[in-house]
Design a protein around this motif. Structure first.
Motif, short mmCIF file in Angstrom:
data_model
loop_
_atom_site.label_atom_id
_atom_site.label_comp_id
_atom_site.label_asym_id
_atom_site.label_seq_id
_atom_site.Cartn_x
_atom_site.Cartn_y
_atom_site.Cartn_z
N ALA A 2 -25.83 55.61 42.17
CA ALA A 2 -27.28 55.47 42.06
C ALA A 2 -27.73 55.47 40.60
N ASN A 3 -28.80 54.70 40.35
CA ASN A 3 -29.42 54.72 39.03
C ASN A 3 -30.27 55.97 38.88
N THR A 4 -30.08 56.71 37.81
CA THR A 4 -30.90 57.90 37.58
C THR A 4 -31.46 57.86 36.17
N PRO A 5 -32.71 58.33 35.96
CA PRO A 5 -33.29 58.33 34.62
C PRO A 5 -32.58 59.31 33.72
N HIS A 6 -32.51 58.97 32.41
CA HIS A 6 -31.87 59.93 31.51
C HIS A 6 -32.88 60.82 30.84
N PHE A 52 -35.86 51.82 30.24
CA PHE A 52 -34.79 50.92 30.66
C PHE A 52 -33.49 51.68 30.97
N SER A 53 -33.58 52.98 31.23
CA SER A 53 -32.39 53.73 31.61
C SER A 53 -31.73 53.04 32.82
N HIS A 277 -38.32 45.82 38.03
CA HIS A 277 -39.54 46.63 38.06
C HIS A 277 -39.33 47.92 38.87
N ALA A 278 -38.60 47.81 39.95
CA ALA A 278 -38.36 49.01 40.78
C ALA A 278 -37.54 50.04 40.01
N ILE A 279 -36.51 49.59 39.29
CA ILE A 279 -35.70 50.51 38.49
C ILE A 279 -36.55 51.18 37.41
N ILE A 280 -37.39 50.39 36.76
CA ILE A 280 -38.26 50.93 35.70
C ILE A 280 -39.18 52.00 36.28
N ARG A 281 -39.78 51.74 37.46
CA ARG A 281 -40.71 52.72 38.04
C ARG A 281 -39.99 53.98 38.46
N LYS A 282 -38.74 53.87 38.89
CA LYS A 282 -37.95 55.06 39.17
C LYS A 282 -37.81 55.91 37.91
N ASN A 283 -37.56 55.24 36.77
CA ASN A 283 -37.42 55.97 35.51
C ASN A 283 -38.72 56.68 35.12
N PHE A 284 -39.85 56.14 35.54
CA PHE A 284 -41.14 56.75 35.22
C PHE A 284 -41.55 57.80 36.25
N GLY A 285 -40.66 58.14 37.17
CA GLY A 285 -40.93 59.24 38.08
C GLY A 285 -41.54 58.87 39.40
N CYS A 286 -41.62 57.58 39.72
CA CYS A 286 -42.21 57.17 40.99
C CYS A 286 -41.18 57.23 42.11
#
Length: 574
Positions: A2-6, A52-53, A277-286
């Motif tokens: 899974a992609n996770t924000p850093h 862009f994490s 866009h979905a990956i970016i929004r995940k990084n922003f906490g959505c």
């Protein structure tokens, strides 16, 4: 996987390690520098702040190739869009860039140093392959493909980044959050489920309704997360849009919605863009993300067909939903039902029930003409903002640009046109005669092609600024070269309308009308570089009006121009 924000935000990193920041800055001042363009600057900001994490720099060749072929980075993580630093052959050779080189990246707005790039590799992309893999076709009708072939440089440089500072912003600072800041904001508000709404357009009542329905269906709060970096050419400016978002935010129940600006350079890449866009929004906490119908679609291709199907974006994001760790909420079309004065899902409208809608084209027409916009479509506060930024043509500026041989009569027509417009009194009118500009604005210029082009570019700049402010400009240089006139049109049309008038008086008549002997001196070689004698004149291919002052009186020519301005809505009723 899974992609996770850093980790923490760049601000936190700098605060914890100021000595290291000073050390990097001192090193960067001695390094070869690259001044970024607008798109590279947007990309860099989101690389540095974690938007862009899991990327930690511009893509090397292995990641780039893997994204093209597999929609994944080389390590297997889902990623759909190439994030590349494109440079020219000269930039690479000047900086002698190769694996291990360190390069300072500078802000184009103030030349400040933002980061140091440690080069991993330098590679030459196959741009046709990239266009087909990412955007579905090598068709320059697609804005990103046009950029790829006509703006992007020939080589890509991949490497990791060390942050020095984020780009400074001076507009809407209170609504610009890094991913870490926005996640902390959600935590402070006790928001545990947040649905993000992506937009590059103004919002109206239908948008408010669909976001509330999305929040209600998933028990979420709403994040309005508009793009304020680069969007589709021709989009409404972000200053106007943000004023609209702030106005519409007050239409949500207290505590339901928040606004944060995203400095993204969109590619209008449809399905690939939606996944990005979905990956970016995940990084922003959505936790949830609304994917629209034809999400981030650029419109029609060169054959007049849509680049992407209406649900292609939703289908691609759904394919990776288990790895994204963010739930996709399909965009729900809503329709206005006048009988009950409400918006309801389009698929729930009973058969035979009347619905109303205003298309984007129709909205632009109403703004242009001043026609009423009904309250059922948008809020009065939004109407006011849009009309302030997009007044009807009768209140917009414009430029009438004359071209023709010296002594063609263009200057006389221009002066008569100014008097006619001043008589109407609808807007201030500025006259830029060729000889006046030469003495006041371009006195140091000669008559080489370079100097002539520079003179026209200066006129275009002044005309564009006046046009932007709602004034009328009448410019009457000789302007002998087609390319320079076309560039002038591009500059002015960013601000308003541009009308090209070719005063096509034949050269022999211009010479006969010359009582000063200027043409005779040019023929004798006493004046060098004189248009029509020893310097060429390129007649416009498609002027808006072409007239011959040797056959028509000045008053008739002015009347033709007035009729054109009236037809296009720039003068007339007040």
């Amino acid at each position: 996987m899974a992609n996770t924000p850093h980790g923490g935000s760049l601000k936190d990193l700098i605060a914890r390690d100021l000595p290291r920041q000073a050390e990097l800055l001192a090193e960067a001042e001695k390094l070869y520098s690259i001044v970024l363009n607008e798109r590279q600057l947007c990309d860099l900001e989101l690389l540095l702040n974690g938007g862009f994490s899991p990327l930690e720099g511009f893509m090397n060749k292995a990641d780039y190739e893997s994204v093209l072929d597999n929609v994944r980075l080389a390590n297997g993580l889902v990623w759909s869009m190439p994030i590349t630093l494109d440079l020219s052959e000269k930039q690479i050779s000047d900086g002698k860039l190769q694996a291990g080189s360190r390069v300072a990246l500078r802000n184009p707005q103030n030349d400040g140093i933002l980061a140091i790039l440690t080069v991993q590799d330098v590679y030459t992309p196959d741009k046709k392959r990239e266009a087909i893999a990412i955007f579905g076709a090598d068709d320059v009708a697609h804005p990103a493909v046009h950029y790829l072939h006509n703006v992007a440089k020939d080589h890509y440089v991949g490497g990791s980044l060390e942050a020095i500072s984020l780009p400074a912003h001076y507009d809407y600072v209170e609504t610009r959050y890094t991913p870490a800041e926005l996640r902390a904001y959600f935590k402070k508000l006790n928001w545990t489920r947040v649905v993000a709404f992506q937009t590059r357009n103004p919002m109206h009542r239908a948008h408010r309704e669909l976001t509330v329905r999305a929040a209600r269906s998933r028990q979420c709060n709403v994040l309005i997360h508009p793009v304020v970096g680069m969007t589709k050419p021709g989009d409404i400016d972000h200053f106007t849009r943000v004023r609209v978002y702030k106005a519409i935010l007050r239409k949500y129940p207290q505590g339901m919605a928040a606004l944060s600006l995203l400095p993204l350079a969109m590619r209008m890449g449809g399905p690939r863009e939606a996944l990005w866009h979905a990956i970016i929004r995940k990084n922003f906490g959505c936790t949830h993300f609304i994917v629209g119908r034809d999400h981030a679609g650029p419109g029609k291709n060169s054959q007049g067909k849509d680049f992407y199907g209406p649900y292609d974006a939703q289908d691609l994001v759904a394919k990776y939903k288990d790895e994204l760790d963010i739930e996709v909420v399909p965009f729900q079309m809503v329709a206005y039902v006048p009988e009950t004065d409400e918006y309801i899902p389009a698929d729930e409208v009973p058969e035979g029930v009347k619905t109303l809608n205003i298309s984007g084209t129709e909205l632009r027409r109403r703004l242009r003409t001043g026609a009423p916009i009904p309250d059922w479509f948008t809020y009065p506060e939004v109407q006011i903002i849009l009309r302030e930024s997009h007044p009807p043509r009768s209140k917009q500026g414009f430029t009438v640009f004359f071209t023709g041989y010296w002594n063609s009569g263009a200057a006389e027509v221009a002066q008569a046109l100014q008097m006619s417009l001043n008589q109407g009194g609808q807007r201030p009118t500025t006259l830029l005669l060729g000889e006046t500009i030469r003495s006041e604005l371009s006195s140091e210029l000669g008559f080489s092609k370079r100097d002539r082009d520079l003179n026209i570019s200066r006129i275009a700049f002044v005309a564009g600024e006046i046009t932007k402010s709602g004034g009328a400009v009448i410019a009457a240089p000789i302007a002998p070269y087609e390319a320079a006139r076309n560039e002038a049109r591009k500059v002015v049309e960013k601000a308003g309308a541009f009308f090209l008038v070719h005063v096509a008086t034949p050269l022999d008549d211009c010479i006969k009308r010359d009582r000063s002997g200027t043409y005779e001196r040019a023929k004798q070689g006493l004046i060098k570089g004189f248009t029509g004698i020893d310097d060429p004149y390129e007649a416009p291919e498609k002027p808006d009006i072409r007239v011959d002052a040797s056959k028509m009186p000045v008053s008739q020519i002015v009347h033709e121009i007035i009729l054109l301005l009236e037809k296009e809505g720039y003068i007339g009723e007040r």
